[in-house]
Scaffold this active site. Structure first.
Site, short mmCIF file in Angstrom:
data_model
loop_
_atom_site.label_atom_id
_atom_site.label_comp_id
_atom_site.label_asym_id
_atom_site.label_seq_id
_atom_site.Cartn_x
_atom_site.Cartn_y
_atom_site.Cartn_z
CG HIS A 1 92.34 2.75 -17.50
ND1 HIS A 1 91.67 3.67 -16.71
CD2 HIS A 1 93.04 1.96 -16.64
CE1 HIS A 1 91.96 3.45 -15.43
NE2 HIS A 1 92.79 2.42 -15.36
CB SER A 2 89.02 1.13 -16.13
OG SER A 2 88.15 0.83 -15.07
#
Length: 386
Positions: free
Chosen positions: A222-223
């Protein structure tokens, strides 16, 4: 009057029967009276759990050694394993493994969902973050302010300044400081290393050490951890069964929304990644910026001039990029997908609104429809990972 004398055997049987009745009433009473001061959720799908550390090296003068770069890992195993490969969950900047363990309003998180589907799940905390110790010699850190989180993650419809922000509807609460759910989320935030390059190097090394230990796995990042999807795969392509990048760090070459100026000189990363033909200096990438984007709510992309250099170690691995309808990533994640596809990495791209999942922001694993999104990811894995 008739007096009945019970034998020792029947006395024991009667005692056991009374004990069973008492235990039944006691268990029911405990369940009925359970009143925890905090929210909790069922974890009955977990068969075993444990933790360990991978990577790291001793540093410092002789006689004064400390360990640096080690990574905390937690493993959850299902009572019934139904999936052939484990999932490794990598959190993003300023976050920890709590992103996957539950939501700030007390609902089940992705870790327990995937265990329930029959996966072994590994939760990591990035080196120099959380339970993976940071030392002053590792470099400067920074902390996100409450106002930054409101704008980028939680209070997007009120604070966001990109075209899609007004569509944010999935955060469980107002998303603003003072709301109990926001405050619970902000309490989980930790210091994060300022240097992206050092963060990428440390996570690549620790991620490789983890894969060498556990064997083939699915990476779900994520991210900021999107960097690690590409960098770990570059070093251990034979051990990656799929890459699922939830709103990965991007876009290539130039920052948008979150920051400004140049970034990711190697296209997807800030540190070297293997290209074919080989690339020793990112300045040798032949690139150009599109004159205009496909629509007014998207940013133009930086791409390679043809013939584009390829990413041979990422090729052939099922790859998925996912973006939420209202996230600041909705403006530019198509550029990351275009870069991957141009470099020979066939990449699926899911905009959640096209799957009937509307109103999501950047922290979709914590939002109201988080388990619906996890189900979508599991279905993609079932179709693409053999």
């Amino acid at each position: 009057m008739r007096i009945v004398v019970m034998s020792d055997r029947w006395r024991q049987v009667a005692f056991q029967a009374l004990l069973c009745v008492a235990l039944a009433f006691s268990t029911k009473s405990m369940a009925d009276s359970e009143n925890l001061p905090v929210q909790a959720y069922d974890q009955s799908a977990i068969g075993r759990r444990g933790y360990f550390y991978v990577g790291g090296r001793y540093a410092g003068d002789d006689g004064k050694n400390i360990m640096r770069g080690q990574m905390y890992v937690e493993v959850l195993t299902p009572k019934t394993a139904r999936r052939p490969y484990p999932i490794v969950l990598f959190h993003g900047s300023a976050q920890t493994a709590t992103n996957w363990m539950g939501t700030p309003d007390g609902r089940k998180g992705w870790a327990d969902y995937f265990v329930g589907q029959g996966y072994v799940v590994y939760l990591i905390e990035q080196p120099m973050r959380g339970r993976s110790a940071w030392h002053p010699g590792d470099g400067a850190t920074r902390m996100f302010t409450a106002q930054e989180l409101e704008r980028l993650f939680t209070g997007i419809s009120a604070r966001g300044n990109w075209p899609q922000a007004k569509m944010h509807s999935q955060w469980p609460g107002s998303g603003l400081k003072g709301d109990p759910i926001f405050d619970a989320f902000y309490a989980t935030q930790v210091e994060t290393l300022v240097s992206s390059e050092e963060t990428e190097r440390a996570n690549q090394a620790a991620g490789v050490a983890l894969l060498d230990m556990i064997g083939p796995a699915i990476l779900l990042t994520h991210s900021q951890a999107g960097y690690f999807s590409w960098l770990i795969t570059d070093k251990r392509p034979a051990l990656i069964k799929a890459n699922i990048a939830i709103e990965p760090a991007g876009p290539p070459i130039e920052n948008v929304i979150f920051a400004t100026g140049k970034g990711r000189a190697w296209g997807l990363t800030n540190i070297p990644i293997s290209y074919d033909p080989p690339l020793t200096d990112p300045k040798d990438l032949a690139i150009f910026k599109e004159d205009h984007a496909a629509s007014s709510d998207l940013t133009p992309c930086w791409l390679q001039k043809e013939p584009a250099r390829q990413l041979p170690n990422l090729r052939g691995i099922p790859t998925l990029v996912v973006v939420g309808e209202a996230s600041y990533h909705a403006v530019f994640d198509h550029c990351t997908v275009s870069w991957l596809n141009q470099a020979g990495v066939k990449t699926d791209f899911i905009r959640l609104e096209n799957e009937g999942l509307q109103g999501n922001g950047h922290m979709m694993m914590l939002e109201k429809n988080n388990l619906e999104i996890a189900k979508l990811l599991d279905e993609w894995i079932q179709r693409n990972v053999r």
